[in-house]
Write an enzyme that holds these catalytic residues in place. Structure first.
Site, short mmCIF file in Angstrom:
data_model
loop_
_atom_site.label_atom_id
_atom_site.label_comp_id
_atom_site.label_asym_id
_atom_site.label_seq_id
_atom_site.Cartn_x
_atom_site.Cartn_y
_atom_site.Cartn_z
N ARG A 175 0.82 -1.21 0.00
CA ARG A 175 0.00 0.00 0.00
C ARG A 175 0.86 1.26 0.00
O ARG A 175 0.68 2.15 -0.84
CB ARG A 175 -0.92 -0.01 1.23
CG ARG A 175 -1.73 1.26 1.41
CD ARG A 175 -2.72 1.11 2.56
NE ARG A 175 -2.09 0.63 3.76
CZ ARG A 175 -1.44 1.41 4.65
NH1 ARG A 175 -1.35 2.71 4.44
NH2 ARG A 175 -0.91 0.89 5.73
N HIS A 191 10.87 9.98 13.28
CA HIS A 191 9.80 9.00 13.10
C HIS A 191 8.43 9.69 13.10
O HIS A 191 7.57 9.42 13.94
CB HIS A 191 9.84 7.91 14.17
CG HIS A 191 9.14 6.65 13.70
ND1 HIS A 191 9.44 5.39 14.19
CD2 HIS A 191 8.16 6.44 12.78
CE1 HIS A 191 8.68 4.49 13.60
NE2 HIS A 191 7.89 5.11 12.75
N ARG A 228 11.42 0.81 8.86
CA ARG A 228 12.02 0.49 10.15
C ARG A 228 13.53 0.56 10.01
O ARG A 228 14.09 0.10 9.00
CB ARG A 228 11.60 -0.90 10.64
CG ARG A 228 10.14 -1.01 11.08
CD ARG A 228 9.85 -0.18 12.32
NE ARG A 228 8.47 -0.30 12.79
CZ ARG A 228 7.48 0.48 12.42
NH1 ARG A 228 7.70 1.44 11.52
NH2 ARG A 228 6.27 0.33 12.92
N GLU A 282 14.94 4.09 19.11
CA GLU A 282 14.14 5.31 19.14
C GLU A 282 13.60 5.54 20.55
O GLU A 282 13.17 4.59 21.20
CB GLU A 282 12.98 5.21 18.14
CG GLU A 282 13.45 5.09 16.71
CD GLU A 282 12.32 4.96 15.70
OE1 GLU A 282 11.13 4.94 16.12
OE2 GLU A 282 12.60 4.88 14.51
N ASP A 290 13.62 8.48 8.50
CA ASP A 290 12.60 8.79 9.49
C ASP A 290 12.60 7.76 10.61
O ASP A 290 11.88 7.92 11.60
CB ASP A 290 11.22 8.83 8.81
CG ASP A 290 10.12 9.30 9.75
OD1 ASP A 290 10.31 10.34 10.43
OD2 ASP A 290 9.06 8.65 9.82
#
Length: 325
Positions: free
Chosen positions: A159, A287, A240, A268, A263
């Site tokens: 998608r 992110h 990721r 994180e 990103d």
């Protein structure tokens, strides 16, 4: 009184994104705006909460942590799945797991950010912004490249990858794609041409990653793959961090081999002293892929509904219905 922990509110948006009053009338709701230092910190701070509402995969919730939360009765997660949550451990403990459902136009937010990172990397927008703020103008800002006529390689044409392919076609880019199960027909339907992974690496002026992190995709782009890329090629990762080998990536941007637009990261929030923070040839965002108002306006009201439904004895959106037997 029941205690509810709302985790991972890194942008401080949770309170304003939903009406929490139905839940606050029946429970003490505590919002956590900072990441836990480690599993021990999480276990200590969450020890007396019956309900934990988590944001995607920000706080890892393995069985080793679940089993250290003695009062936990219900765990809510946002999104349809959470690969960092051990649902089986919750089920074994009798903990009800509820999720949230997507919908609307926010499903393209991550692909939109990938496009923004691509354009920013191609045109040196971050450097231009820094130059302006420092009192300069064009001097020191890298000469950009136009994207029309260039080739975008899409790793993962699901998608989000499909959205990215459409954006690239609108920019008059050529689009090629690869993933392990991608067919030529599906690629063509998305406006792309199916090629091998190695052809994609060698031909692309920019590569955008849209794969789910799994044992199969972890480290998919390593030193050997980066070596095949064109000098100066742009690598966009909004999926990721561990899909790209971090050490190989750092070596490549320091050598000027590629430009990385990222990103997502291995850890994180990104540690304050992490070498990526000072690395050249990079564009970094914290992110933000799915972090748009439309997402919060969907996620947080469903979080409230999930918690209230559980307190009513009528849980909704239950991932592990076997615990209800």
């Amino acid at each position: 009184m029941t205690r509810v922990a709302v985790l991972d509110d890194w942008q401080g948006v949770a309170r304003g994104a939903a009406d929490w009053s139905p839940l606050q009338a029946r429970a003490e709701v505590v919002f956590f705006e900072h990441a836990f230092a480690d599993a021990d910190d999480a276990a200590a701070k969450l020890a007396d909460f019956e309900i934990v509402l988590s944001m995607r995969e920000r706080t890892p919730l393995p069985g080793s942590l679940i089993n250290r939360l003695p009062t936990l009765r219900m765990l809510g997660m946002t999104g349809a799945r959470n690969l960092s949550l051990d649902t089986a451990a919750c089920t074994a403990r009798g903990v009800v797991v509820c999720n949230t459902q997507g919908g609307g136009m926010a499903d393209s937010a991550t692909a939109e950010l990938a496009l923004g990172l691509l354009i920013s990397a191609a045109r040196g927008l971050a450097a231009g912004d820094a130059a302006i703020r420092a009192g300069g103008f064009q001097m020191g800002v890298p000469v950009g490249i136009g994207l029309a006529g260039k080739t975008l390689g899409v790793l993962g044409l699901g998608r989000l990858g499909g959205y990215m392919a459409a954006y690239a076609k609108a920019l008059r880019m050529n689009v090629i794609a690869w993933s392990e199960n991608l067919t030529a027909e599906k690629a063509a339907a998305a406006g792309a041409v199916l090629v091998s992974k190695y052809e994609l690496l060698a031909r692309s002026d920019a590569i955008s990653i849209h794969l789910v992190l799994s044992d199969r995709s972890r480290g998919l782009v390593g030193a050997a793959e980066i070596a095949r890329m064109k000098p100066g090629a742009i690598l966009v990762n909004t999926s990721r961090g561990p899909i790209v080998d971090e050490a190989a990536l750092l070596a490549a941007v320091h050598a000027g081999k590629i430009v990385a637009a990222l990103d997502v990261f291995d850890r994180e929030p990104l540690p304050a002293d992490h070498p990526l923070r000072s690395a050249p040839n990079t564009v970094l965002s914290p992110h933000l892929g799915y972090c748009v108002r439309e997402t919060w306006d969907s996620f947080y009201p469903q979080m409230v509904e999930n918690a209230v439904g559980f307190l009513d004895g009528k849980p909704v959106r239950v991932v592990n219905p076997e615990v209800m037997g």
